[in-house]
Design a protein around this motif. Structure first.
Motif, PDB file in Angstrom:
ATOM      1  N   SER A 256      -3.251   2.500  -3.950  1.00  0.00           N
ATOM      2  CA  SER A 256      -3.553   3.788  -3.299  1.00  0.00           C
ATOM      3  C   SER A 256      -4.611   3.627  -2.231  1.00  0.00           C
ATOM      4  CB  SER A 256      -4.018   4.794  -4.346  1.00  0.00           C
ATOM      5  OG  SER A 256      -5.142   4.301  -5.035  1.00  0.00           O
TER       6      SER A 256
ATOM      7  N   ASP B  79       5.214   4.398  -8.271  1.00  0.00           N
ATOM      8  CA  ASP B  79       6.363   3.486  -8.234  1.00  0.00           C
ATOM      9  C   ASP B  79       6.004   2.112  -8.795  1.00  0.00           C
ATOM     10  OD1 ASP B  79       7.168   4.883  -5.033  1.00  0.00           O
ATOM     11  OD2 ASP B  79       8.155   5.316  -6.950  1.00  0.00           O
TER      12      ASP B  79
ATOM     13  N   GLN C 111       0.833  -1.196   0.000  1.00  0.00           N
ATOM     14  CA  GLN C 111       0.000   0.000   0.000  1.00  0.00           C
ATOM     15  C   GLN C 111       0.871   1.251   0.000  1.00  0.00           C
ATOM     16  OE1 GLN C 111      -2.539  -0.547   3.445  1.00  0.00           O
ATOM     17  NE2 GLN C 111      -4.086  -1.577   2.197  1.00  0.00           N
ATOM     18  N   THR C 112       0.266   2.354  -0.354  1.00  0.00           N
ATOM     19  CA  THR C 112       0.967   3.639  -0.343  1.00  0.00           C
ATOM     20  C   THR C 112       1.583   3.891   1.021  1.00  0.00           C
ATOM     21  OG1 THR C 112      -0.482   4.569  -2.036  1.00  0.00           O
ATOM     22  CG2 THR C 112       0.707   6.120  -0.642  1.00  0.00           C
ATOM     23  N   GLY C 113       2.850   4.273   1.005  1.00  0.00           N
ATOM     24  CA  GLY C 113       3.564   4.556   2.236  1.00  0.00           C
ATOM     25  C   GLY C 113       4.325   3.377   2.802  1.00  0.00           C
ATOM     26  N   ASP C 114       4.067   2.199   2.291  1.00  0.00           N
ATOM     27  CA  ASP C 114       4.758   0.998   2.783  1.00  0.00           C
ATOM     28  C   ASP C 114       6.187   0.944   2.253  1.00  0.00           C
ATOM     29  OD1 ASP C 114       1.971  -1.386   2.793  1.00  0.00           O
ATOM     30  OD2 ASP C 114       2.567   0.225   4.174  1.00  0.00           O
ATOM     31  N   SER C 115       6.907  -0.050   2.739  1.00  0.00           N
ATOM     32  CA  SER C 115       8.281  -0.292   2.303  1.00  0.00           C
ATOM     33  C   SER C 115       8.391  -1.670   1.669  1.00  0.00           C
ATOM     34  CB  SER C 115       9.240  -0.194   3.491  1.00  0.00           C
ATOM     35  OG  SER C 115       9.219   1.096   4.069  1.00  0.00           O
TER      36      SER C 115
ATOM     37  N   ARG D 245      13.958   8.401  -0.836  1.00  0.00           N
ATOM     38  CA  ARG D 245      13.030   7.319  -0.479  1.00  0.00           C
ATOM     39  C   ARG D 245      13.647   5.945  -0.697  1.00  0.00           C
ATOM     40  NH1 ARG D 245       8.503   6.592  -3.350  1.00  0.00           N
ATOM     41  NH2 ARG D 245       9.365   7.455  -5.282  1.00  0.00           N
TER      42      ARG D 245
ATOM     43  N   ASN E  16      11.285   2.863   0.439  1.00  0.00           N
ATOM     44  CA  ASN E  16      10.417   3.372   1.502  1.00  0.00           C
ATOM     45  C   ASN E  16       9.441   4.396   0.950  1.00  0.00           C
ATOM     46  OD1 ASN E  16      11.917   1.854   3.393  1.00  0.00           O
ATOM     47  ND2 ASN E  16      13.367   3.534   3.676  1.00  0.00           N
ATOM     48  N   SER E  17       8.401   4.647   1.715  1.00  0.00           N
ATOM     49  CA  SER E  17       7.404   5.656   1.332  1.00  0.00           C
ATOM     50  C   SER E  17       6.935   5.459  -0.112  1.00  0.00           C
ATOM     51  CB  SER E  17       7.984   7.065   1.497  1.00  0.00           C
ATOM     52  OG  SER E  17       8.406   7.287   2.828  1.00  0.00           O
ATOM     53  N   LEU E  18       6.557   4.243  -0.404  1.00  0.00           N
ATOM     54  CA  LEU E  18       6.182   3.918  -1.776  1.00  0.00           C
ATOM     55  C   LEU E  18       4.907   4.638  -2.196  1.00  0.00           C
ATOM     56  CD1 LEU E  18       7.148   0.163  -1.725  1.00  0.00           C
ATOM     57  CD2 LEU E  18       7.959   1.840  -3.396  1.00  0.00           C
ATOM     58  N   LYS E  19       4.869   4.973  -3.481  1.00  0.00           N
ATOM     59  CA  LYS E  19       3.747   5.688  -4.067  1.00  0.00           C
ATOM     60  C   LYS E  19       3.170   4.866  -5.213  1.00  0.00           C
ATOM     61  CE  LYS E  19       6.261  10.030  -3.348  1.00  0.00           C
ATOM     62  NZ  LYS E  19       6.808  11.248  -4.028  1.00  0.00           N
TER      63      LYS E  19
END
Length: 123
Positions: free
Chosen positions: A123, A89, A12-16, A66, A83-86
């Motif tokens: 997202s 990405d 999910q968004t924000g995961d690593s 990131r 990190n902080s995946l969008k």
């Protein structure tokens, strides 16, 4: 040089997420190792690279701050910590190696490629 990438998945968004690329064969020919990615309908683009000797790194502006690329020389492995995946990405990520003595960011300058691993960021 043979390259085996692993570690992709759905997050999910924000995961690593951590990607690994194990090199085998004539690894002495791989002076620079890089990660590229290709999203559907887009060209393959540079993400990050690292020089085996010295460990100097370079990043695309879109991932700077990131993503972190590192190497484990004892295991002939490079790691891409994301990190902080969008959602942007999301792509198939490829590791690659080049015998170029200088860091290069163009895919056509890389001689060896792994099979790719899919990263999907929802997202």
């Amino acid at each position: 040089v043979q390259l085996q990438a692993s570690g992709g998945g759905l997050v999910q968004t924000g995961d690593s997420l951590t990607l690994s690329c194990a090199a085998s064969g004539r690894t002495s020919d791989a002076y620079v190792m890089g990660w590229f990615r290709q999203a559907p309908g887009k060209e393959r683009e540079f993400v990050a690279l690292i020089r085996w000797s010295g460990g100097r790194t370079y990043y695309a502006d879109s991932v700077k701050g990131r993503f972190t690329i590192s190497r484990d020389s004892a295991k002939n492995t490079i790691i891409l910590q994301m990190n902080s995946l969008k959602p942007e990405d999301t792509a198939v990520y490829y590791c690659a190696a080049t015998s170029s003595l200088v860091p290069v960011m163009r895919p056509d300058r890389y001689d060896y490629w792994g099979q790719g691993t899919l990263v999907t960021v929802s997202s």
